[in-house]
Design an enzyme around this catalytic site. Structure first.
Site, PDB file in Angstrom:
ATOM      1  CD  GLN A 145      -0.914  -0.490   3.730  1.00  0.00           C
ATOM      2  OE1 GLN A 145      -2.105  -0.234   3.800  1.00  0.00           O
ATOM      3  NE2 GLN A 145      -0.283  -1.152   4.689  1.00  0.00           N
ATOM      4  CG  ASP A 198      -2.548   2.842  14.653  1.00  0.00           C
ATOM      5  OD1 ASP A 198      -2.681   2.732  15.885  1.00  0.00           O
ATOM      6  OD2 ASP A 198      -3.393   2.422  13.845  1.00  0.00           O
ATOM      7  CG  ASP A 252      -1.610 -12.473   5.278  1.00  0.00           C
ATOM      8  OD1 ASP A 252      -2.574 -12.169   6.005  1.00  0.00           O
ATOM      9  OD2 ASP A 252      -1.734 -12.825   4.100  1.00  0.00           O
ATOM     10  CG  ASP A 273      -7.050  -0.998  14.230  1.00  0.00           C
ATOM     11  OD1 ASP A 273      -8.080  -0.430  13.829  1.00  0.00           O
ATOM     12  OD2 ASP A 273      -5.980  -0.385  14.450  1.00  0.00           O
TER      13      ASP A 273
END
Length: 360
Positions: A145, A198, A252, A273
């Site tokens: 990404q 995060d 993963d 999340d």
């Protein structure tokens, strides 16, 4: 160099006489030394473009159904006073020309196009939001990404993944909601976090003295960026991938979950999340819904009978998507029940739904 795009709209009570309206405006464009080109609309009102000094470009349209629109494009650094004078003169003149026929006048702040710092990001339900972003502090393309961390004056640094606002340093309400909003006792418990690169959930969960937290995040570059630029969110928990009561697996989550199922490993809490758009190396990922079902099924299998599964849902306005998700909960391999909570997440600028799911 960015372009500033200004708009001025007049919504009318009835269609206007476009010939008289245009004649009344010509002196303003002449004063601005703007050259007019009229275009054939095949009977659908009036359309003209204007080119002026410093590369200014304008479009005036008198729509036959009762709307007058004016769009002005200027290069960044153009004389703002001159631009304001032009828009003010047009607005004043149009109000006079259309006196008694004006239902609403709308003049929007300038839209910046092509700026070095992109300030515009859509909400989940497709509304465009202009953030007060003034700096790009991190911008990387990983194998999975695009990762951006942008600085907002209101919200602090904001993590954006593939154009989707994920979390800002202001968004503790998100983290609290996805952990049960203070209603759960994590002390001495085993916790599994899916995603969460995060570090916000990990940071808050560590404070609650759990027995062990296992976090599975696929993207090392998300961790790297947040470790450096989201410290108000993650604290120091991402400085090391192992701590006294936690371990971060950069993998993963699908094969990891399958491995846990095979081993019979279970958890008191599973917190999902993961990003809204699935990122996985698993071949089962044929669609978003299939991926969600796969994650749910595997998560429920590693959840203890008294355990709880927490996840974000979606924007409250996306009732159809939320309904489909709740239908999906009734099609799992194990029967579950759920509750939901609506929370205002500061940087999302919208209400967000969070789910708590448990085995029946």
């Amino acid at each position: 160099m960015a372009v500033e795009h200004y708009t001025l709209d007049f919504k009318l009570c009835a269609p206007a006489d476009h010939s008289a309206t245009v004649r009344g405006l010509q002196s303003i464009f002449q004063e601005q030394e703007m050259t007019e080109t009229v275009h054939d609309t095949e009977g659908h009102g009036y359309l003209a473009t204007f080119i002026g000094k410093n590369g200014r470009f304008a479009i005036l349209r008198v729509h036959s159904h009762g709307l007058v629109t004016f769009d002005l494009q200027c290069c960044e650094g153009d004389d703002i006073t001159q631009v304001d004078n032009l828009l003010n003169a047009l607005e004043k003149k149009l109000k006079a020309l259309l006196h008694g026929n004006v239902q609403r006048v709308k003049r929007l702040p300038a839209l910046q196009r092509g700026a070095e710092v992109d300030r515009y990001w859509p909400t989940a339900d497709g509304r465009l939001v202009e953030y007060d972003i003034d700096e790009v502090v991190y911008d990387k393309d990983s194998a999975y990404q695009n990762i951006k961390i942008l600085h907002s004056q209101q919200f602090g640094n904001i993590l954006i993944l593939n154009g989707d606002v994920n979390l800002a340093e202001s968004d503790l309400p998100y983290t609290q909601a996805i952990m049960g909003s203070g209603r759960e006792c994590y002390a001495g418990k085993e916790v599994l976090i899916l995603g969460g690169g995060d570090g916000g959930i990990l940071c808050e969960a560590v404070k609650l003295k759990p027995k062990m937290i296992t976090m599975v995040e696929i993207d090392q570059l998300v961790i790297d960026g947040c470790r450096k630029h989201m410290r108000k969110t993650c604290g120091n928990v991402l400085d090391n991938l192992k701590g006294d009561c936690y371990e971060v697996l950069v993998e993963d989550c699908v094969p990891v979950l399958k491995k846990f199922v095979e081993e019979g490993r279970t958890f008191d809490y599973v917190i999902n999340d993961l990003t809204a758009v699935p990122i996985s190396t698993a071949p089962e990922e044929e669609s978003t819904w299939e991926f969600l079902r796969l994650i749910l099924d595997l998560s429920i299998k590693v959840l203890r009978s008294s355990g709880k599964y927490f996840t974000q849902g979606n924007c409250v306005n996306l009732t159809e998507a939320l309904g489909e998700y709740e239908e999906l909960l009734g099609k799992l391999s194990c029967k579950v029940d759920f509750s939901k909570e609506v929370v205002c997440v500061p940087s999302y600028l919208e209400l967000w739904v969070f789910y708590t799911i448990w085995k029946k």
